[in-house]
Design a protein around this motif. Structure first.
Motif, PDB file in Angstrom:
ATOM      1  N   GLU A   1       0.586  -1.366   0.047  1.00  0.00           N
ATOM      2  CA  GLU A   1       0.058   0.367  -0.207  1.00  0.00           C
ATOM      3  C   GLU A   1       0.849   0.961   0.376  1.00  0.00           C
ATOM      4  O   GLU A   1       0.625   2.300  -0.710  1.00  0.00           O
ATOM      5  CB  GLU A   1      -0.667  -0.071   1.644  1.00  0.00           C
ATOM      6  N   GLU A   2       1.669   1.523   0.563  1.00  0.00           N
ATOM      7  CA  GLU A   2       2.097   2.220   0.996  1.00  0.00           C
ATOM      8  C   GLU A   2       3.509   2.960  -0.294  1.00  0.00           C
ATOM      9  O   GLU A   2       4.123   3.816  -0.112  1.00  0.00           O
ATOM     10  CB  GLU A   2       3.748   2.811   1.927  1.00  0.00           C
ATOM     11  N   ASN A   3       3.711   1.720  -0.947  1.00  0.00           N
ATOM     12  CA  ASN A   3       4.316   1.733  -2.479  1.00  0.00           C
ATOM     13  C   ASN A   3       3.850   2.949  -3.233  1.00  0.00           C
ATOM     14  O   ASN A   3       3.168   2.435  -3.931  1.00  0.00           O
ATOM     15  CB  ASN A   3       5.504   0.835  -2.812  1.00  0.00           C
ATOM     16  N   LEU A   4       3.802   4.106  -3.887  1.00  0.00           N
ATOM     17  CA  LEU A   4       3.464   4.240  -4.426  1.00  0.00           C
ATOM     18  C   LEU A   4       3.374   4.364  -5.903  1.00  0.00           C
ATOM     19  O   LEU A   4       2.559   4.989  -6.492  1.00  0.00           O
ATOM     20  CB  LEU A   4       3.643   6.613  -3.750  1.00  0.00           C
ATOM     21  N   LEU A   5       4.717   4.454  -5.948  1.00  0.00           N
ATOM     22  CA  LEU A   5       5.075   4.196  -7.850  1.00  0.00           C
ATOM     23  C   LEU A   5       6.463   2.817  -7.303  1.00  0.00           C
ATOM     24  O   LEU A   5       6.672   2.848  -6.546  1.00  0.00           O
ATOM     25  CB  LEU A   5       6.137   5.831  -8.351  1.00  0.00           C
ATOM     26  N   ALA A   6       6.226   1.850  -8.398  1.00  0.00           N
ATOM     27  CA  ALA A   6       7.067   1.130  -8.384  1.00  0.00           C
ATOM     28  C   ALA A   6       7.404   0.596  -9.469  1.00  0.00           C
ATOM     29  O   ALA A   6       6.415   0.937 -10.945  1.00  0.00           O
ATOM     30  CB  ALA A   6       5.733  -0.397  -7.579  1.00  0.00           C
ATOM     31  N   LEU A   7       9.011   0.317  -9.650  1.00  0.00           N
ATOM     32  CA  LEU A   7       9.516   0.136 -11.281  1.00  0.00           C
ATOM     33  C   LEU A   7      10.003  -1.529 -11.456  1.00  0.00           C
ATOM     34  O   LEU A   7      10.607  -1.580  -9.670  1.00  0.00           O
ATOM     35  CB  LEU A   7      10.773   0.817 -11.457  1.00  0.00           C
ATOM     36  N   GLN A   8       8.720  -2.525 -11.388  1.00  0.00           N
ATOM     37  CA  GLN A   8       9.036  -4.258 -11.805  1.00  0.00           C
ATOM     38  C   GLN A   8      10.222  -4.685 -13.025  1.00  0.00           C
ATOM     39  O   GLN A   8      10.159  -4.588 -13.911  1.00  0.00           O
ATOM     40  CB  GLN A   8       8.212  -5.013 -11.658  1.00  0.00           C
ATOM     41  N   GLU A   9      11.278  -4.337 -12.574  1.00  0.00           N
ATOM     42  CA  GLU A   9      12.289  -4.927 -13.802  1.00  0.00           C
ATOM     43  C   GLU A   9      12.000  -4.710 -15.000  1.00  0.00           C
ATOM     44  O   GLU A   9      12.340  -5.016 -16.330  1.00  0.00           O
ATOM     45  CB  GLU A   9      12.600  -6.311 -14.377  1.00  0.00           C
ATOM     46  N   VAL A  10      11.757  -2.934 -15.217  1.00  0.00           N
ATOM     47  CA  VAL A  10      11.657  -2.354 -16.242  1.00  0.00           C
ATOM     48  C   VAL A  10      13.556  -2.421 -17.450  1.00  0.00           C
ATOM     49  O   VAL A  10      13.619  -1.409 -17.120  1.00  0.00           O
ATOM     50  CB  VAL A  10      11.578  -1.065 -15.694  1.00  0.00           C
ATOM     51  N   SER A  11      13.020  -2.585 -18.715  1.00  0.00           N
ATOM     52  CA  SER A  11      14.023  -1.906 -19.446  1.00  0.00           C
ATOM     53  C   SER A  11      13.250  -1.599 -20.824  1.00  0.00           C
ATOM     54  O   SER A  11      11.804  -1.399 -21.362  1.00  0.00           O
ATOM     55  CB  SER A  11      14.706  -3.327 -20.015  1.00  0.00           C
TER      56      SER A  11
ATOM     57  N   VAL B   1      15.253  -2.217 -14.624  1.00  0.00           N
ATOM     58  CA  VAL B   1      15.730  -1.621 -13.587  1.00  0.00           C
ATOM     59  C   VAL B   1      14.427  -1.909 -12.321  1.00  0.00           C
ATOM     60  O   VAL B   1      13.197  -1.631 -12.948  1.00  0.00           O
ATOM     61  CB  VAL B   1      15.043   0.085 -13.806  1.00  0.00           C
ATOM     62  N   ASP B   2      14.688  -2.069 -10.860  1.00  0.00           N
ATOM     63  CA  ASP B   2      13.222  -2.416 -10.556  1.00  0.00           C
ATOM     64  C   ASP B   2      14.348  -1.100  -9.326  1.00  0.00           C
ATOM     65  O   ASP B   2      14.947  -0.410  -8.565  1.00  0.00           O
ATOM     66  CB  ASP B   2      14.116  -3.684  -9.119  1.00  0.00           C
ATOM     67  N   LEU B   3      12.879  -0.378  -8.135  1.00  0.00           N
ATOM     68  CA  LEU B   3      12.552   0.737  -7.616  1.00  0.00           C
ATOM     69  C   LEU B   3      11.349   1.347  -7.002  1.00  0.00           C
ATOM     70  O   LEU B   3      10.460   0.818  -7.898  1.00  0.00           O
ATOM     71  CB  LEU B   3      13.109   2.285  -8.659  1.00  0.00           C
ATOM     72  N   THR B   4      11.395   1.452  -5.748  1.00  0.00           N
ATOM     73  CA  THR B   4      10.091   1.848  -5.264  1.00  0.00           C
ATOM     74  C   THR B   4      10.391   3.071  -5.023  1.00  0.00           C
ATOM     75  O   THR B   4      11.140   3.290  -3.878  1.00  0.00           O
ATOM     76  CB  THR B   4       8.898   0.358  -3.725  1.00  0.00           C
ATOM     77  N   ILE B   5       8.966   3.576  -4.941  1.00  0.00           N
ATOM     78  CA  ILE B   5       8.996   4.648  -3.909  1.00  0.00           C
ATOM     79  C   ILE B   5       8.042   5.030  -2.728  1.00  0.00           C
ATOM     80  O   ILE B   5       6.738   4.638  -3.590  1.00  0.00           O
ATOM     81  CB  ILE B   5       8.807   6.568  -5.808  1.00  0.00           C
ATOM     82  N   GLN B   6       7.917   5.491  -1.638  1.00  0.00           N
ATOM     83  CA  GLN B   6       6.927   5.127  -1.016  1.00  0.00           C
ATOM     84  C   GLN B   6       6.053   6.299  -0.926  1.00  0.00           C
ATOM     85  O   GLN B   6       6.813   7.787  -1.353  1.00  0.00           O
ATOM     86  CB  GLN B   6       8.064   5.390   0.017  1.00  0.00           C
ATOM     87  N   LYS B   7       5.224   6.238  -0.412  1.00  0.00           N
ATOM     88  CA  LYS B   7       3.921   7.818  -0.256  1.00  0.00           C
ATOM     89  C   LYS B   7       4.691   8.372   0.560  1.00  0.00           C
ATOM     90  O   LYS B   7       5.207   8.155   1.401  1.00  0.00           O
ATOM     91  CB  LYS B   7       2.657   7.348  -0.559  1.00  0.00           C
TER      92      LYS B   7
ATOM     93  N   THR C   1      14.344   9.425 -18.562  1.00  0.00           N
ATOM     94  CA  THR C   1      13.632   7.767 -19.167  1.00  0.00           C
ATOM     95  C   THR C   1      12.939   7.482 -18.092  1.00  0.00           C
ATOM     96  O   THR C   1      11.910   7.100 -18.570  1.00  0.00           O
ATOM     97  CB  THR C   1      14.463   6.713 -20.005  1.00  0.00           C
ATOM     98  N   MET C   2      13.756   7.436 -17.233  1.00  0.00           N
ATOM     99  CA  MET C   2      13.110   6.711 -16.279  1.00  0.00           C
ATOM    100  C   MET C   2      11.702   7.812 -15.751  1.00  0.00           C
ATOM    101  O   MET C   2      10.395   7.454 -15.320  1.00  0.00           O
ATOM    102  CB  MET C   2      13.316   6.698 -15.376  1.00  0.00           C
ATOM    103  N   ALA C   3      11.712   9.081 -15.317  1.00  0.00           N
ATOM    104  CA  ALA C   3      10.542   9.878 -15.309  1.00  0.00           C
ATOM    105  C   ALA C   3       9.661   9.519 -16.241  1.00  0.00           C
ATOM    106  O   ALA C   3       8.039   9.670 -15.926  1.00  0.00           O
ATOM    107  CB  ALA C   3      11.199  11.632 -15.366  1.00  0.00           C
ATOM    108  N   LYS C   4       9.741   9.533 -17.510  1.00  0.00           N
ATOM    109  CA  LYS C   4       9.361   9.279 -18.060  1.00  0.00           C
ATOM    110  C   LYS C   4       8.609   8.053 -18.319  1.00  0.00           C
ATOM    111  O   LYS C   4       6.973   8.852 -18.686  1.00  0.00           O
ATOM    112  CB  LYS C   4       9.525   9.586 -20.033  1.00  0.00           C
TER     113      LYS C   4
END
Lengths: 265, 283, 290
Positions: free
Chosen positions: B3-13, B30-36, B52-55
């Motif tokens: 729930e807390e992860n507002l944004l998540a990138l899962q093995e993004v290429s 790329v794996d990355l999570t951003i907390q709310k 690119t990640m931002a877009k």
């Protein structure tokens, strides 16, 4: 100086003309232009001139400032006058020198045609002087609205116009900067043959295009990021509303049309 | 998903085509999570894949492999795009090229108009958004008359009016003067603290990252480091190796420590001054 | 080339409703071979000032002397003199326009009617100074280079004119730390090798501190401070009033000195990072006597 050019030539204010709806002003101009072409004798032209002067008063701008709008076209006006004086024949002969004559019809036409040109320029300047570019686009978009149904991309045209208005000052600054940068590299824009001078514009034109494209690309991305998806389902912040002023403009239009129709030869 | 992860990138290429038409990977698994509610800084030199990640987070680009989730919504599901973009606002590098409106109020209205907000409500939301960035006096100003910092604040107001959960600053301070940079940073810090907006600041100024909850270092399309600023900036040599600088206090302490001076790791100048002072006085 | 400004003022749009005083009564002398940092907020008149240096703007009042050439409101800079003053604008990559890098760099020198072979030699030299491989980049389109490379090409375009004075308006704006570092190093190298007189307009006190041997601080169209960097940085209070920062090194030293007893304090004139480290090392490694 490039940076001193105002966009359009809007002068903010609160006069009758400033506060009238841009749609009624636009429609009135169309009517006025038609009437100018219908006018064909001294009385009708006098009525139009008198009316334009009155409209100038309503804008509460100085007459001198309004007449400045004639500056870009004065050559055209002088040219028209000369052309008619020399070439239009008929009526009494005022002056003769060999085969060359100045005749009554020539003088009359010279005055009428140059007045026609001048009136059109002055009245449309009154529109741009008293209407902000945004209101103008807004008005155009609403007026053209019905054409959307037959496939005219009205929303897109209006958006393009407002973006153009937004970016004119930015691109002006940019042009100024590029000219300076190339001058600093020894470019010479003012001497040499015509071909040479045209060539010397390339170092300005190309960077300007490149920059405009880059900006367009950035802007498209920014618009998309903010959820832009065309005109469908879009609402607008500004709502135009007709008021008593617009009724006044309509009445003036009808009155003017009747007068011209009545008095024209 | 948490729930807390507002944004998540899962093995993004993601890959793009270069000038000569060959495929260049920009992001690799790329794996990355951003907390709310967190303030995250993303560092990396040009070409590290951070933009690119931002877009990808705003569905301006779609991942070629893996998944990007925004508040649980998958960006590759076309019908969710508009909802995702309302959630994730973006501020770009060039302040001039992201202002659409011919006046400040028109620009702030742009996003609301796209969302189809009722005009009566729009007025109120514009006023609120401009107040939140301190630009109320400029309601009717023409954008080209504003300073760079002010333009970026208008861009942020345009996003705030859409009531977002995240604001991504994609090198939004790179073209600003020091004053403008301060203006924008102070603003987003306040929005983060007071309004609970999650902030992702993509930058190459290490000083900007000092106050974040998490620092992500990107290099060659991969997440090189991730963690609290203290942990990341402690690895001075590793950062240097990928062309990144560290804040002044970290650098100074690192140089002194390398010569055998016994100083603890610090992020802020004030702390370093105290330590050095103590050391000078006890010698 | 020595540069002297004597009571120079510049007014934009004189006699129109847009009239604005951009420079007011500016006087300074820069000896040949100096590296001058010009600092000031946006709108303080920096850009206006540097445009006077190669005659893009003429002073409304006052006299500018560049070497032996005098510029006044009535006396322009002769065209052939212009190449002595290389002016690199902000985001100079926006002025690139040719099909190839080599042609673009050649634009400047060609405008001064140099023989073709000489132009080519200069292009090659200039590209190498900015750290680009001539053979590799000469036939490429400048628009397909990276941002940092484009900026180097633009810089080379000015260097190829072989100016005696190099004026740079925020040459590092928008670049990442690596790009900033390498462009500044290239500038400093050519400044020393060719004994140029260099004027660097920057927002960054750190950049000014690292390279400049003289500084002009502008505020509202006037010179608020001028002098050697250490003299400038010692007036931290005044800089703060002008909403300018001191370099981090200077802030560090002044903070430290506030905490230390007077006899222990560090010299206020320290502003270069290496210098500060050397000082601290010296003080910290030697145990106190007694």
């Amino acid at each position: 100086m490039l940076q001193n050019i105002a966009i359009g030539q809007y002068v903010p204010g609160h006069s009758f003309l400033h506060r009238a709806d841009p749609r009624s002003k636009l429609l009135f101009i169309i009517l006025f232009a038609t009437l100018v072409f219908l006018a064909n004798n001294t009385v009708t032209y006098a009525v139009l001139v008198a009316f334009t002067l009155y409209a100038g008063l309503l804008s509460r701008l100085s007459l001198g400032y309004i007449l400045k709008s004639l500056k870009p076209v004065w050559i055209l006006i002088v040219f028209t006058i000369i052309l008619h004086i020399f070439l239009t024949k008929g009526g009494a002969v005022y002056f003769q020198w060999g085969w060359f004559t100045v005749e009554e019809r020539g003088i009359q036409q010279a005055i009428f045609i140059s007045l026609r040109l001048g009136l059109l320029v002055v009245i449309s300047s009154l529109l741009t002087l008293t209407t902000s570019p945004i209101d103008l686009t807004e008005g155009l978009e609403r007026l053209l609205g019905p054409f959307g149904r037959i496939g005219v991309p009205v929303h897109e045209i209006a958006l393009m116009m407002s973006i153009a208005i937004r970016f004119i000052p930015t691109l002006m600054e940019e042009t100024d900067k590029i000219i300076k940068a190339q001058t600093a590299r020894g470019a010479n824009f003012t001497s040499g043959s015509l071909v040479k001078r045209a060539q010397s514009l390339i170092p300005i034109a190309i960077p300007l295009f490149v920059s405009a494209f880059r900006r367009a690309e950035d802007l498209a991305l920014a618009m998309e990021a903010r959820g832009y998806r065309g005109g469908v389902g879009r609402t607008r912040l500004h709502k135009l509303a007709f008021s008593w002023r617009d009724a006044g403009i309509a009445a003036a239009g009808v009155l003017l049309a009747i007068t011209i129709g009545w008095w024209r030869a | 998903m948490n729930e807390e992860n507002l944004l998540a990138l899962q093995e993004v290429s993601y890959t793009y085509d270069d000038e000569l038409g060959s495929r260049v990977p920009v992001l690799k698994d790329v794996d990355l999570t951003i907390q709310k509610g967190s303030f995250v800084s993303v560092l990396g030199h040009n070409g590290s894949g951070k933009s690119t990640m931002a877009k990808l987070m705003n569905a301006l680009l779609l991942p070629e492999g893996g998944k990007v989730l925004v508040a649980g919504m998958d960006t590759s599901q076309g019908e969710l795009v508009w909802e995702i973009r309302r959630h994730v606002g973006m501020v770009f590098q060039n302040p001039d090229n992201q202002i659409v409106g011919a006046t400040v109020e028109d620009d702030v209205a742009f996003g609301l108009e796209n969302m189809g907000v009722d005009p009566a409500q729009m007025r109120q939301r514009i006023d609120e958004a401009l107040a939140s960035v301190g630009m109320e006096p400029y309601l009717l100003a023409q954008p080209h008359r504003l300073s760079g910092g002010q333009k970026q604040r208008v861009a942020i107001a345009g996003i705030m009016a859409m009531r977002p959960s995240v604001i991504i600053l994609d090198e939004a301070t790179a073209m600003l003067d020091p004053q403008g940079r301060q203006e924008v940073l102070q603003l987003v810090r306040r929005l983060n603290r007071d309004e609970g907006i999650t902030i992702i600041n993509i930058t190459h100024f290490p000083e900007e990252a000092v106050y974040s909850d998490k620092v992500v270092v990107m290099n060659a399309g991969e997440v090189l480091m991730e963690g609290p600023p203290g942990d990341v900036f402690n690895q001075v040599e590793r950062l240097k190796a990928v062309g990144l600088d560290v804040p002044f206090a970290v650098r100074l302490r690192h140089m002194l420590a390398a010569k055998g001076i016994d100083l603890p790791f610090v992020l802020h100048q004030e702390e370093l001054v105290e330590h050095v002072c103590r050391l000078l006085l006890t010698r | 080339m020595q540069i002297t400004f004597d009571q120079v003022s510049h007014i934009y749009g004189k006699g129109t409703p847009f009239e604005r005083v951009a420079l007011h009564d500016i006087s300074f002398t820069i000896p040949s071979g100096s590296f001058v940092g010009i600092i000031g907020q946006t709108g303080s008149g920096k850009s206006t000032l540097i445009q006077h240096l190669n005659g893009l703007l003429l002073p409304s009042a006052g006299t500018i002397t560049l070497g032996d050439t005098v510029i006044t409101s009535k006396q322009r800079l002769p065209h052939e003199q212009r190449r002595n003053i290389g002016l690199v604008f902000q985001y100079p990559e926006h002025q690139l326009f040719e099909e190839t890098v080599a042609k673009d760099v050649a634009f400047g020198p060609s405008n001064f009617d140099l023989p073709e072979a000489m132009v080519e030699a200069r292009v090659k030299e200039a590209l190498e100074i900015v750290g680009l491989d001539y053979e590799k980049v000469k036939d490429r389109s400048p628009f397909h280079l990276s941002g940092g490379q484009m900026r180097r090409v633009a810089l080379a375009g000015v260097l190829a004119m072989q100016p005696k004075v190099l004026v740079l308006d925020e040459p590092t704006a928008g670049l990442d730390p690596m790009g900033r570092q390498s462009i500044l190093e290239a500038i400093y190298r050519i400044h020393q090798e060719q004994k140029l007189t260099t004027l660097l307009v920057t927002h960054s006190m750190e950049e000014a501190a690292r390279y400049a041997d003289y500084m002009l601080v502008l505020a509202q169209g006037t010179i608020a401070l001028q002098g050697k960097p250490d003299e400038i940085f010692m007036q931290a209070e005044r800089l703060r009033e002008l909403a300018l920062d001191v370099p981090e090194t200077v802030a560090f030293v002044s903070r430290l000195n506030q905490l230390l007893p007077d006899k222990e304090s560090l010299p206020n004139s320290v502003y270069r990072e290496e210098e500060l480290i050397a000082h601290l090392l010296e003080r910290l490694s030697v145990p106190k006597e007694g």
